[in-house]
Design a protein around this motif. Structure first.
Motif, PDB file in Angstrom:
ATOM      1  N   UNK A  76       0.869  -1.186   0.000  1.00  0.00           N
ATOM      2  CA  UNK A  76       0.000   0.000   0.000  1.00  0.00           C
ATOM      3  C   UNK A  76       0.900   1.227   0.000  1.00  0.00           C
ATOM      4  N   UNK A  77       0.578   2.187  -0.844  1.00  0.00           N
ATOM      5  CA  UNK A  77       1.346   3.427  -0.919  1.00  0.00           C
ATOM      6  C   UNK A  77       1.068   4.276   0.324  1.00  0.00           C
ATOM      7  N   UNK A  78       2.085   4.491   1.116  1.00  0.00           N
ATOM      8  CA  UNK A  78       1.925   5.285   2.335  1.00  0.00           C
ATOM      9  C   UNK A  78       1.638   6.753   1.999  1.00  0.00           C
ATOM     10  N   UNK A  79       2.237   7.253   0.922  1.00  0.00           N
ATOM     11  CA  UNK A  79       1.999   8.644   0.523  1.00  0.00           C
ATOM     12  C   UNK A  79       0.538   8.850   0.126  1.00  0.00           C
ATOM     13  N   UNK A  80      -0.012   7.887  -0.601  1.00  0.00           N
ATOM     14  CA  UNK A  80      -1.422   7.966  -0.998  1.00  0.00           C
ATOM     15  C   UNK A  80      -2.317   7.952   0.240  1.00  0.00           C
ATOM     16  N   UNK A  81      -1.977   7.127   1.195  1.00  0.00           N
ATOM     17  CA  UNK A  81      -2.754   7.033   2.425  1.00  0.00           C
ATOM     18  C   UNK A  81      -2.626   8.310   3.257  1.00  0.00           C
ATOM     19  N   UNK A  82      -1.446   8.896   3.297  1.00  0.00           N
ATOM     20  CA  UNK A  82      -1.248  10.155   4.022  1.00  0.00           C
ATOM     21  C   UNK A  82      -2.100  11.260   3.402  1.00  0.00           C
ATOM     22  N   UNK A  88      -2.290  17.105   9.520  1.00  0.00           N
ATOM     23  CA  UNK A  88      -1.005  17.664   9.094  1.00  0.00           C
ATOM     24  C   UNK A  88       0.036  16.559   8.885  1.00  0.00           C
ATOM     25  N   UNK A  89       0.770  16.659   7.797  1.00  0.00           N
ATOM     26  CA  UNK A  89       1.741  15.632   7.425  1.00  0.00           C
ATOM     27  C   UNK A  89       2.783  15.444   8.508  1.00  0.00           C
ATOM     28  N   UNK A  93       3.388  11.464   9.476  1.00  0.00           N
ATOM     29  CA  UNK A  93       4.310  10.821   8.535  1.00  0.00           C
ATOM     30  C   UNK A  93       5.064   9.642   9.150  1.00  0.00           C
ATOM     31  N   UNK A  94       5.191   9.595  10.479  1.00  0.00           N
ATOM     32  CA  UNK A  94       5.906   8.507  11.148  1.00  0.00           C
ATOM     33  C   UNK A  94       4.990   7.357  11.541  1.00  0.00           C
ATOM     34  N   UNK A  95       3.686   7.495  11.334  1.00  0.00           N
ATOM     35  CA  UNK A  95       2.745   6.461  11.745  1.00  0.00           C
ATOM     36  C   UNK A  95       2.769   5.276  10.789  1.00  0.00           C
ATOM     37  N   UNK A  96       2.362   4.131  11.291  1.00  0.00           N
ATOM     38  CA  UNK A  96       2.287   2.924  10.456  1.00  0.00           C
ATOM     39  C   UNK A  96       1.060   2.981   9.557  1.00  0.00           C
ATOM     40  N   UNK A  97       1.039   2.093   8.587  1.00  0.00           N
ATOM     41  CA  UNK A  97      -0.102   2.025   7.670  1.00  0.00           C
ATOM     42  C   UNK A  97      -1.364   1.639   8.436  1.00  0.00           C
ATOM     43  N   UNK A  98      -1.253   0.740   9.394  1.00  0.00           N
ATOM     44  CA  UNK A  98      -2.412   0.345  10.202  1.00  0.00           C
ATOM     45  C   UNK A  98      -2.982   1.548  10.957  1.00  0.00           C
TER      46      UNK A  98
END
Length: 180
Positions: A76-82, A88-89, A93-98
């Motif tokens: 999964x693209x983390x940038x897309x999810x962010x 605020x990024x 930005x340090x969080x996991x995908x879950x």
């Protein structure tokens, strides 16, 4: 333009045509609506509530889709999810995908409650007419048809919310097991 916006604009154009027909008296559309007021009310309820529910339908659907991919082990693209999470990024930005999926799921909650409140008010009005608290038979049929039209997107929102919630619960369970 993404699918969500295309569908929203399509329904907005249809809703605008219906409003313009009523306001400016397009004879053919007014005659169709006058001959079948329940059908017209059903259509307006469906289109109007779909406009209201569009963000929830696509939001919960996307959360469920990405959570399903995450559980299957797909990338999964983390940038897309962010970009989907409206925070605020710097904070996320340090969080996991879950974690990001859970935040995204929870960010839809205010929209969900607003949507369900609108449907609840329409349903309450329908019940008032059905129980003959207010007696107006022709209006009662139109309000009932409006409610039936609104029920379709409401069932979609409800089903997708349950599906996304199930996947989020599975992700939490998976992450908790990995931490042991």
């Amino acid at each position: 333009m993404n699918k969500e916006r295309i569908l929203w604009w399509l329904f907005m154009i249809l809703f605008g045509i219906a409003v313009a027909a009523a306001a400016f008296g397009f004879a053919a559309l007014i005659m169709i609506a006058a001959s079948n007021p329940e059908t017209a009310a059903f259509t307006i309820g469906l289109i109007g509530f779909w406009l209201f529910a569009n963000r929830l339908i696509f939001g919960y659907g996307s959360v469920a889709n990405m959570a399903s991919q995450f559980l299957k082990g797909e990338e999964i693209s983390k940038e897309n999810l962010i970009n989907k999470v409206k925070e605020p990024v710097e904070k996320i930005k340090e969080l996991s995908i879950a974690s990001l999926l859970t935040i995204w799921y929870n960010s839809l909650e205010p929209f969900k409650y607003t949507y369900y409140m609108g449907f609840f008010l329409l349903l309450t009005l329908t019940l008032i007419f059905e129980m003959n608290i207010i007696v107006a038979a022709p209006i009662a049929l139109v309000v009932k048809a409006l409610t039936f039209g609104a029920a379709i997107p409401t069932l979609l929102v409800w089903g997708l919310e349950l599906l996304a919630g199930y996947y989020i619960a599975q992700i939490v369970k998976k992450v908790a097991e990995e931490m042991k």
